[in-house]
Design an enzyme around this catalytic site. Sequence first.
Site, PDB file in Angstrom:
ATOM      1  N   HIS A 148       0.857  -1.015  -0.022  1.00  0.00           N
ATOM      2  CA  HIS A 148      -0.095   0.056   0.016  1.00  0.00           C
ATOM      3  C   HIS A 148       1.005   1.147  -0.161  1.00  0.00           C
ATOM      4  CE1 HIS A 148      -2.958  -2.817   0.942  1.00  0.00           C
ATOM      5  NE2 HIS A 148      -4.040  -2.053   0.688  1.00  0.00           N
TER       6      HIS A 148
ATOM      7  N   GLN B 166      -5.501   6.486  -6.212  1.00  0.00           N
ATOM      8  CA  GLN B 166      -5.796   7.998  -6.494  1.00  0.00           C
ATOM      9  C   GLN B 166      -7.202   8.350  -5.968  1.00  0.00           C
ATOM     10  OE1 GLN B 166      -4.926   8.929 -10.343  1.00  0.00           O
ATOM     11  NE2 GLN B 166      -5.258  11.088  -9.893  1.00  0.00           N
TER      12      GLN B 166
ATOM     13  N   GLU C 131      -9.215   7.265  -3.961  1.00  0.00           N
ATOM     14  CA  GLU C 131      -9.307   7.095  -2.670  1.00  0.00           C
ATOM     15  C   GLU C 131      -8.862   8.189  -1.669  1.00  0.00           C
ATOM     16  OE1 GLU C 131      -9.677   2.348  -2.972  1.00  0.00           O
ATOM     17  OE2 GLU C 131      -7.815   3.115  -2.160  1.00  0.00           O
ATOM     18  N   GLN C 132      -7.609   8.366  -1.982  1.00  0.00           N
ATOM     19  CA  GLN C 132      -6.947   9.646  -1.392  1.00  0.00           C
ATOM     20  C   GLN C 132      -7.440  10.967  -1.629  1.00  0.00           C
ATOM     21  OE1 GLN C 132      -2.691   9.321  -0.570  1.00  0.00           O
ATOM     22  NE2 GLN C 132      -2.758   7.312  -1.014  1.00  0.00           N
TER      23      GLN C 132
ATOM     24  N   ILE D 186      -5.002   2.569   6.092  1.00  0.00           N
ATOM     25  CA  ILE D 186      -6.472   2.869   6.789  1.00  0.00           C
ATOM     26  C   ILE D 186      -7.421   2.986   5.355  1.00  0.00           C
ATOM     27  CG2 ILE D 186      -6.349   5.337   6.527  1.00  0.00           C
ATOM     28  CD1 ILE D 186      -7.749   5.237   9.385  1.00  0.00           C
TER      29      ILE D 186
ATOM     30  N   ALA E 140      -9.252   4.865   3.447  1.00  0.00           N
ATOM     31  CA  ALA E 140      -9.220   6.213   3.187  1.00  0.00           C
ATOM     32  C   ALA E 140     -10.722   6.623   2.990  1.00  0.00           C
ATOM     33  CB  ALA E 140      -8.168   6.764   2.173  1.00  0.00           C
TER      34      ALA E 140
HETATM   35  C1  2AL Z   1      -4.480   3.586   1.188  1.00  0.00           C
HETATM   36  C2  2AL Z   1      -4.778   3.782  -0.181  1.00  0.00           C
HETATM   37  O1  2AL Z   1      -4.093   3.935  -1.245  1.00  0.00           O
HETATM   38  N1  2AL Z   1      -6.081   3.845  -0.247  1.00  0.00           N
HETATM   39  C3  2AL Z   1      -6.596   3.664   1.111  1.00  0.00           C
HETATM   40  O2  2AL Z   1      -7.931   3.600   1.259  1.00  0.00           O
HETATM   41  N2  2AL Z   1      -5.661   3.734   1.886  1.00  0.00           N
HETATM   42  N3  2AL Z   1      -3.297   3.778   1.799  1.00  0.00           N
HETATM   43  C4  2AL Z   1      -2.950   3.752   2.949  1.00  0.00           C
HETATM   44  N4  2AL Z   1      -1.713   3.639   3.182  1.00  0.00           N
HETATM   45  O3  2AL Z   1      -3.902   3.516   3.868  1.00  0.00           O
END
Ligand code: 2AL
Length: 175
Positions: free
Chosen positions: A67, A85, A87-88, A121, A123
Site C-alpha cells: 500500500h 488515487q 481514495e486519497q 486505513i 481512506a
Molecule cells: C490507502 C490507499 O492507497 N487507499 C486507501 O484507502 N488507503 N493507503 C494507505 N496507506 O492507507
Amino acid sequence: MDIQAVNGMSYEEFLDVFGNIIEKCPLITAAVWSNRPFSSINEMEKCVYEFIDSLPSSGKEGILRCHPDLAGRELTSGSLTIESQQEQRQAGLTTLTSGERETLVRLNSQYKTKFGFPFVICAKMSDKYKIMEEMRSRLQNDPLQELLKGTEEVKKICHLRVQELSKGVLLPTKL
Ligand code: 2AL
C-alpha cells in the site's frame, strides 16, 4: 455486474477486473480464482478475506507494504493506482495545506520506523482529520495489534473496491 457475469469470466478477464481489489496484490485474485463458481459477490470477497487470514504474519505485512503512503511521494508524482488515487482524493489528501502534509509525512515515518510496515486505513471511510487522529492513536499500539488492524483496513478497502467494480463505477487498474 452480477455473480453469473463474474463466474462466466475467463481467468484473464477476472484478473483484469479484480486484480487490484487488494492493492498491487494480483496474486490474491489469482488464488481465489480456484474457488469458482462463487454463489455471490459476498462469497467471492469472503474467499479473499480467508486467503488473507490464512497467511503468516510475514504475508500480511507484505500486503500492508504494497500500500502506498497516504499523501506520500506517489500521490505527489501522480504514480498511484487509479483506485488509490480516488481514495486519497476523496479523503481530502490532494488538498492538504503544507503544514498538514508535513504532519502526515512525519507521522507516516514514525509509524514505519516503529512497525516496519506502512500505516494503512480505508481512506474512503475517513477524512484527513480522522486519519491524522488515527495515526497518532495507532502509533501507541503494539505490532501485533497494528498488523491485525491494518489487515482489517485492507479488507474494508477491498470491500469498497469490489462494490464499485460490480456497480461499474470503477475502471480498474490492470497490473
Ligand atoms: C490507502 C490507499 O492507497 N487507499 C486507501 O484507502 N488507503 N493507503 C494507505 N496507506 O492507507
